[in-house]
Design a protein around this motif. Structure first.
Motif, PDB file in Angstrom:
ATOM      1  N   TYR A   1      42.446  34.005  37.683  1.00 44.78           N
ATOM      2  CA  TYR A   1      43.941  34.332  37.415  1.00 44.78           C
ATOM      3  C   TYR A   1      44.643  35.007  38.651  1.00 44.78           C
ATOM      4  O   TYR A   1      45.754  35.633  38.548  1.00 44.78           O
ATOM      5  CB  TYR A   1      44.209  34.413  35.959  1.00 44.78           C
ATOM      6  CG  TYR A   1      43.816  33.468  34.936  1.00 44.78           C
ATOM      7  CD1 TYR A   1      44.641  32.170  35.039  1.00 44.78           C
ATOM      8  CD2 TYR A   1      42.806  33.637  34.204  1.00 44.78           C
ATOM      9  CE1 TYR A   1      44.299  31.203  34.229  1.00 44.78           C
ATOM     10  CE2 TYR A   1      42.569  32.635  33.268  1.00 44.78           C
ATOM     11  CZ  TYR A   1      43.171  31.431  33.358  1.00 44.78           C
ATOM     12  OH  TYR A   1      42.657  30.229  32.509  1.00 44.78           O
ATOM     13  N   GLY A   2      44.069  35.091  39.463  1.00 47.55           N
ATOM     14  CA  GLY A   2      44.507  36.063  40.661  1.00 47.55           C
ATOM     15  C   GLY A   2      44.071  37.555  40.776  1.00 47.55           C
ATOM     16  O   GLY A   2      44.479  38.098  41.376  1.00 47.55           O
ATOM     17  N   GLU A   3      43.097  37.310  39.701  1.00 41.37           N
ATOM     18  CA  GLU A   3      42.464  38.802  39.934  1.00 41.37           C
ATOM     19  C   GLU A   3      40.634  38.777  39.931  1.00 41.37           C
ATOM     20  O   GLU A   3      40.229  37.769  39.142  1.00 41.37           O
ATOM     21  CB  GLU A   3      42.805  39.503  38.334  1.00 41.37           C
ATOM     22  CG  GLU A   3      44.076  39.943  38.429  1.00 41.37           C
ATOM     23  CD  GLU A   3      44.503  40.638  37.395  1.00 41.37           C
ATOM     24  OE1 GLU A   3      43.894  41.629  36.989  1.00 41.37           O
ATOM     25  OE2 GLU A   3      45.737  40.446  36.628  1.00 41.37           O
ATOM     26  N   VAL A   4      40.090  39.355  40.689  1.00 41.73           N
ATOM     27  CA  VAL A   4      38.712  39.349  40.820  1.00 41.73           C
ATOM     28  C   VAL A   4      38.262  40.127  39.739  1.00 41.73           C
ATOM     29  O   VAL A   4      36.982  40.101  39.230  1.00 41.73           O
ATOM     30  CB  VAL A   4      38.335  39.759  42.192  1.00 41.73           C
ATOM     31  CG1 VAL A   4      37.036  39.400  42.453  1.00 41.73           C
ATOM     32  CG2 VAL A   4      39.332  39.294  43.052  1.00 41.73           C
ATOM     33  N   THR A   5      38.951  41.402  39.274  1.00 42.60           N
ATOM     34  CA  THR A   5      38.344  42.346  38.321  1.00 42.60           C
ATOM     35  C   THR A   5      39.455  42.436  37.353  1.00 42.60           C
ATOM     36  O   THR A   5      40.351  42.994  37.833  1.00 42.60           O
ATOM     37  CB  THR A   5      37.952  43.582  39.217  1.00 42.60           C
ATOM     38  OG1 THR A   5      39.008  43.927  40.273  1.00 42.60           O
ATOM     39  CG2 THR A   5      36.626  43.543  39.789  1.00 42.60           C
ATOM     40  N   GLY A   6      39.246  41.987  36.192  1.00 44.02           N
ATOM     41  CA  GLY A   6      40.167  42.298  35.147  1.00 44.02           C
ATOM     42  C   GLY A   6      39.829  41.855  33.869  1.00 44.02           C
ATOM     43  O   GLY A   6      38.554  41.647  33.761  1.00 44.02           O
TER      44      GLY A   6
ATOM     45  N   GLY B   1      37.628  35.143  41.280  1.00 47.84           N
ATOM     46  CA  GLY B   1      39.008  35.621  40.651  1.00 47.84           C
ATOM     47  C   GLY B   1      39.698  34.345  40.092  1.00 47.84           C
ATOM     48  O   GLY B   1      39.706  33.237  40.821  1.00 47.84           O
TER      49      GLY B   1
ATOM     50  N   HIS C   1      37.118  28.558  34.169  1.00 55.21           N
ATOM     51  CA  HIS C   1      36.162  29.491  34.388  1.00 55.21           C
ATOM     52  C   HIS C   1      34.818  29.233  34.608  1.00 55.21           C
ATOM     53  O   HIS C   1      33.856  29.923  34.946  1.00 55.21           O
ATOM     54  CB  HIS C   1      36.104  30.491  32.997  1.00 55.21           C
ATOM     55  CG  HIS C   1      35.778  29.641  31.895  1.00 55.21           C
ATOM     56  ND1 HIS C   1      36.452  28.989  30.830  1.00 55.21           N
ATOM     57  CD2 HIS C   1      34.550  29.199  31.461  1.00 55.21           C
ATOM     58  CE1 HIS C   1      35.715  28.293  30.105  1.00 55.21           C
ATOM     59  NE2 HIS C   1      34.555  28.643  30.345  1.00 55.21           N
TER      60      HIS C   1
ATOM     61  N   LYS D   1      44.465  28.161  39.539  1.00 60.90           N
ATOM     62  CA  LYS D   1      45.177  29.256  39.100  1.00 60.90           C
ATOM     63  C   LYS D   1      46.382  29.004  38.344  1.00 60.90           C
ATOM     64  O   LYS D   1      46.721  29.636  37.352  1.00 60.90           O
ATOM     65  CB  LYS D   1      45.471  29.905  40.382  1.00 60.90           C
ATOM     66  CG  LYS D   1      46.045  31.419  40.016  1.00 60.90           C
ATOM     67  CD  LYS D   1      46.653  31.943  41.367  1.00 60.90           C
ATOM     68  CE  LYS D   1      47.243  33.272  40.828  1.00 60.90           C
ATOM     69  NZ  LYS D   1      48.432  33.617  41.497  1.00 60.90           N
TER      70      LYS D   1
ATOM     71  N   ILE E   1      38.953  38.436  33.466  1.00 64.31           N
ATOM     72  CA  ILE E   1      37.482  37.959  34.175  1.00 64.31           C
ATOM     73  C   ILE E   1      36.403  38.428  33.478  1.00 64.31           C
ATOM     74  O   ILE E   1      35.534  37.709  33.188  1.00 64.31           O
ATOM     75  CB  ILE E   1      37.424  38.793  35.391  1.00 64.31           C
ATOM     76  CG1 ILE E   1      38.727  38.581  36.119  1.00 64.31           C
ATOM     77  CG2 ILE E   1      36.276  38.234  36.152  1.00 64.31           C
ATOM     78  CD1 ILE E   1      39.000  37.185  36.605  1.00 64.31           C
TER      79      ILE E   1
ATOM     80  N   LYS F   1      33.236  30.437  43.302  1.00 64.25           N
ATOM     81  CA  LYS F   1      33.466  30.138  44.574  1.00 64.25           C
ATOM     82  C   LYS F   1      31.849  29.719  45.027  1.00 64.25           C
ATOM     83  O   LYS F   1      30.960  29.715  44.466  1.00 64.25           O
ATOM     84  CB  LYS F   1      33.675  31.705  45.442  1.00 64.25           C
ATOM     85  CG  LYS F   1      35.081  31.793  45.206  1.00 64.25           C
ATOM     86  CD  LYS F   1      35.630  32.999  46.022  1.00 64.25           C
ATOM     87  CE  LYS F   1      35.068  33.256  47.222  1.00 64.25           C
ATOM     88  NZ  LYS F   1      35.731  34.224  47.979  1.00 64.25           N
TER      89      LYS F   1
ATOM     90  N   GLY G   1      29.764  39.892  38.709  1.00 65.36           N
ATOM     91  CA  GLY G   1      30.772  38.999  39.047  1.00 65.36           C
ATOM     92  C   GLY G   1      30.253  37.894  40.219  1.00 65.36           C
ATOM     93  O   GLY G   1      30.826  37.058  40.441  1.00 65.36           O
TER      94      GLY G   1
END
Length: 109
Positions: A70-75, A68, A57, A46, A78, A61, A95
């Motif tokens: 860069y600290g975002e799971v949905t962005g 996630g 990328h 991160k 992403i 997991k 995802g």
DNA sequence: CATACCGTCCAAT
DNA sequence: ATTGGACGGTATG
């Protein structure tokens, strides 16, 4: 200044070992570098002191989910990664990795 | 040096 | 399935 420790250097190497169209999980990656904690990897990725030289990328997991980046799971970032990954040959669905066969075991292969 | 924080994994329910 | 705790490492004071 790249204050990379031995640990981060291993992560960097492992990431580079991942061929195009292949993904790895934090745990597999950690296992390869003899790191018992995937948590540290996720955090190191991160922060990514070597970004974007490191394809963080390509690391997902253990659930086969992006988890996630860069600290975002949905962005938007992403979504952009999903686009890149699908271009590489890795298909993500909602995802989650559509084909777990795309997982590469650095410690095995 | 110690503490806090980050993000993921494992375990328990 | 969901929630909480634990783990490891980093960063910062």
């Amino acid at each position: 200044m790249k204050k990379v420790t031995d640990f981060q250097a291993k992560v960097y190497e492992a990431l580079k070992l991942i061929p195009e169209g292949r993904v790895t999980t934090y745990k597999l990656l950690g296992k390869f570098i003899d790191c018992k904690s995937s948590q540290a990897i996720g955090q190191a990725l991160k922060k990514n002191p070597f970004a974007p030289d490191v394809p963080c990328h390509r690391v997902i997991k253990t659930d086969l989910s992006i988890g996630g980046f860069y600290g975002e799971v949905t962005g938007e970032k992403i979504t952009d990664k999903l686009k890149i990954l699908s271009k590489e040959g890795v298909i993500f669905e909602d995802g989650f990795l559509a084909d777990e066969k795309q997982l590469i075991d650095l410690a095995k292969r």
